[in-house]
Scaffold this active site. Structure first.
Site, PDB file in Angstrom:
ATOM      1  CE1 TYR A 203      -3.715   1.624  -0.565  1.00  0.00           C
ATOM      2  CE2 TYR A 203      -3.723   2.787   1.575  1.00  0.00           C
ATOM      3  CZ  TYR A 203      -4.370   2.618   0.377  1.00  0.00           C
ATOM      4  OH  TYR A 203      -5.224   3.651  -0.191  1.00  0.00           O
ATOM      5  NE  ARG A 256      -9.184  12.948  -3.273  1.00  0.00           N
ATOM      6  CZ  ARG A 256      -8.369  12.064  -2.230  1.00  0.00           C
ATOM      7  NH1 ARG A 256      -7.028  12.669  -2.166  1.00  0.00           N
ATOM      8  NH2 ARG A 256      -8.732  11.178  -1.545  1.00  0.00           N
ATOM      9  CE  LYS A 274      -7.570   2.606   1.081  1.00  0.00           C
ATOM     10  NZ  LYS A 274      -7.403   3.230   2.521  1.00  0.00           N
ATOM     11  CD  GLU A 346      -9.815   4.356  -0.688  1.00  0.00           C
ATOM     12  OE1 GLU A 346      -8.658   5.286  -0.377  1.00  0.00           O
ATOM     13  OE2 GLU A 346     -10.658   3.819   0.061  1.00  0.00           O
ATOM     14  CG  ASP A 347      -7.812   7.536  -3.549  1.00  0.00           C
ATOM     15  OD1 ASP A 347      -7.885   8.066  -2.662  1.00  0.00           O
ATOM     16  OD2 ASP A 347      -6.842   6.639  -3.845  1.00  0.00           O
ATOM     17  CG  ASP A 369     -10.331   4.516   4.017  1.00  0.00           C
ATOM     18  OD1 ASP A 369     -10.842   4.390   5.240  1.00  0.00           O
ATOM     19  OD2 ASP A 369      -9.399   4.323   3.497  1.00  0.00           O
ATOM     20  CG  ASP A 370     -10.264   9.135   0.055  1.00  0.00           C
ATOM     21  OD1 ASP A 370      -9.269   8.618   0.195  1.00  0.00           O
ATOM     22  OD2 ASP A 370     -11.055   8.328  -1.012  1.00  0.00           O
ATOM     23  CG  ASN A 511      -0.771   8.748   2.592  1.00  0.00           C
ATOM     24  OD1 ASN A 511       0.533   8.751   3.171  1.00  0.00           O
ATOM     25  ND2 ASN A 511      -1.756   8.516   2.998  1.00  0.00           N
ATOM     26  CG  ASN A 555      -1.683   3.449   7.092  1.00  0.00           C
ATOM     27  OD1 ASN A 555      -2.848   2.777   6.285  1.00  0.00           O
ATOM     28  ND2 ASN A 555      -0.611   2.751   6.527  1.00  0.00           N
TER      29      ASN A 555
END
Length: 655
Positions: A203, A256, A274, A346-347, A369-370, A511, A555
């Protein structure tokens, strides 16, 4: 040409028995031969309890049906059942590829108990040199493996030795992904036993580089790619995935990726990574995990001009076209997998992430999650950090650099926790939190031009452009970076924090490592070793003034695996903010006095499976309390139940 699947073939031919069958289609110049191999419970052809009863009249019916469908092609006839079956078709031309001309179609199908060479190519069941002598005899592996029998632990030791030979992190990543495709249980045991060393490989930060180069290193699919070309057919695409009992889906549209921007279809590395952690850290079965990338194009010109790019070569779809594709996807997931499948966004870019969470949060089991995962892990660190600096959350002032998904998500969860602790209204607790975006401090005079998700954080204050000036004016005790822009916590900013606070809390969360707002060394050095520091990506220990500092890592992997396990084991149908608070409290409770003595506000990853079990238990307890759990009755000991639900990578013994 006849199209047969296993169940319809067995039904049509009248085959019965308790064993398994291998069905191979062999194309010849004349009629087609269908070979049926019965495999008993011990995996041997013709042995065990399986009985092959092929009724001739059934075959006759199938032959006549085939002739009526295609009378001009004698090659589609079913001719006979071989009376001398061989496992997986023996040395015969199973798929007809040798005898067919290049312009003829062949049918690559086989349903069988994995044995022999095919067993060594099956990542779910392959054990490599760990196959026992008895298993090698029973499953036709004699001669296909060297004579040595290796233990699981020895295989792990050997793989770690090999991986450590690589100097480039991306090479280590590719070696791990190759292992996952060859031997799934060895991959997860390796990751679990060496989680602190390998987590940065599978990851962040290495996965960021992997996504940037995904088109070049792509070897074989590890998830589903759903593009605009599949519009109207998404349910059919979901059914193409070989596993049917899916419990967790991680989905991205690649707009993103970490702090790297729009990587389009190449963002697939994120869902794959993930879900590897869902299994290794949270104990979710690998077969229950499904990575998905939704490809609506990319605005990254470099990718559009890259000959190795694997996605749609067009600008991103937006507006109604985008919304319709996502809506079809969400409906298809619920139709195919049911109400209790967890969908983790995610993203996604800010403008879509908040809208999707708000739109589907009331109808699906969804989690971003973000926004939520990052918030939960940061809140846990802040709660634990109170034991180092004293006081409560309400005693602090918070300043954020970055007002996107992560920044506003963290801010909202902190405000919720303060409201819960003090019984003060949420509007009041928000006033202790300030955000800085690309235009400066978010203040009420900017409210009309702000995006909707930023408006709750627009407080009364004169406009301030620079971060260092905002630090001096707001005088925060906690500085949090979620900007995605590296080296923005300058020496002046950190020194200003240190002049205001005896123990400034500095969290550089962006990150990958290159985008971190500052390094651990900079934070400790510029604060004269007084900072309580944590980052999104890992940093090595820092020696300053004769003392060694261990930087913490905020994390998300601390939170989302345990959260997912808690939702699944309780049969939850919705995600509630109180579950996120419960996850944060469980994580904070796992920080020991020994960790505090080393300046850590997070526990070591070596205990992550135990930590995940406690988080899962807290989340499940909250689900039962809120009436959102469907798995009844509630287990008496949720921690033990969570541990019992966890996937184990230990090898299974084969008959």
């Amino acid at each position: 040409m006849i199209s047969l699947n296993r169940s319809s073939f067995l039904n049509n031919t009248g085959i019965s028995g308790s064993g398994s069958y291998s069905i191979s289609r062999v194309q010849r110049k004349g009629p087609v031969s269908v070979r049926v191999v019965a495999l008993g419970s011990n995996g041997r052809a013709g042995e065990g309890n399986a009985a092959v009863l092929v009724e001739k009249n059934k075959l006759k019916e199938m032959r006549e049906e085939s002739e009526s469908e295609s009378p001009s092609s004698s090659s589609t006839l079913i001719d006979d059942v071989d009376s001398k079956p061989t496992v997986a078709g023996g040395v015969q031309d199973v798929y007809g590829e040798d005898s067919a001309t290049e312009d003829q179609f062949v049918t690559p199908w086989s349903v069988s108990v994995a044995s022999g060479y095919s067993l060594l190519r099956d990542p779910h069941h392959n054990k490599g040199l760990a196959f026992s002598i008895r298993e090698r005899d029973a499953h036709f592996l004699r001669g296909l493996l060297p004579p040595t029998v290796a233990s699981h632990d020895l295989q792990v030791k050997k793989m770690m030795h090999n991986i450590r030979q690589y100097q480039v992190p991306l090479q280590k990543y590719m070696a791990m992904m190759d292992l996952q495709e060859r031997n799934q249980r060895l991959f997860y045991k390796l990751l679990i036993d060496n989680v602190e060393e390998l987590l940065p490989i599978v990851y962040t930060p290495t996965v960021g580089e992997a996504c940037q180069k995904y088109g070049s290193i792509f070897m074989r699919p590890q998830g589903l790619f759903i593009s605009l070309k599949e519009k109207g057919k998404i349910l059919e695409v979901l059914r193409n995935w070989p596993e049917k009992n899916i419990q967790v889906i991680v989905v991205t549209d690649g707009e993103r990726i970490l702090g790297l921007g729009d990587l389009g279809c190449q963002g697939m590395g994120i869902p794959v990574g993930k879900l590897s952690l869902y299994t290794a850290l949270g104990g979710i079965r690998p077969s229950a995990c499904l990575p998905i990338t939704i490809d609506v194009g990319t605005n990254n010109e470099k990718l559009l001009n890259d000959e190795f790019y694997i996605g749609l070569r067009q600008r991103r779809a937006t507006g109604q076209e985008y919304a319709e594709l996502l809506d079809e996807f969400m409906m298809a997931v619920k139709q195919n997998y049911g109400e209790k499948v967890l969908i983790q966004f995610e993203d996604f870019a800010n403008h879509n992430a908040f809208d999707l969470l708000a739109k589907y949060g009331t109808t699906h089991l969804v989690f971003n999650d973000d926004i939520q995962g990052t918030a939960s892990v940061v809140l846990a660190g802040l709660v634990a950090g109170q034991k180092l600096v004293g006081g409560t959350l309400a005693d602090h002032r918070f300043l954020f650099l970055g007002a996107g998904e992560a920044g506003t998500g963290i801010a909202e969860l902190i405000a919720l926790e303060m409201s819960k602790q003090t019984k003060a209204p949420l509007e009041e607790t928000r006033k202790k939190i300030w955000l800085v975006d690309s235009k400066g401090l978010i203040v009420s005079s900017r409210k009309e031009s702000l995006q909707q998700f930023k408006k709750p954080w627009a407080h009364e204050h004169e406009p301030i452009k620079e971060l260092v000036d905002a630090v001096k004016a707001i005088r925060p005790t906690v500085l949090i970076g979620t900007s995605g822009v590296g080296r923005t916590f300058t020496k002046e900013v950190v020194e200003a924090m240190a002049s205001i606070n005896e123990k400034p809390i500095i969290l550089a969360l962006s990150n990958p490592t290159s985008q971190s707002e500052c390094t651990a060394e900079e934070a400790y050095t510029w604060s004269q070793g007084r900072a309580i520091f944590a980052s999104g990506s890992p940093f090595p220990p820092v020696e300053y003034d004769g003392k060694v500092f261990m930087p913490g890592q905020a994390n998300n992997a601390y939170i989302f695996p345990g959260l997912g396990l808690g939702l699944i084991m309780s049969g939850a149908i919705r995600v509630h903010d109180d579950m996120l608070l419960a996850a944060s409290e469980a994580l904070a409770a796992q920080v020991s006095q020994e960790n505090f003595d080393r300046g850590l506000i997070y526990p070591p990853f070596t205990n992550i499976r135990k930590i995940s079990a406690h988080i899962a238990a807290n989340v499940a307890a909250k689900a039962y309390e809120l009436g959102l759990a469907t798995r009844l009755p509630e287990p008496k000991d949720l921690v033990k139940y969570a541990e019992s639900c966890m996937y184990s990578p230990a090898y299974r013994n084969y008959r």
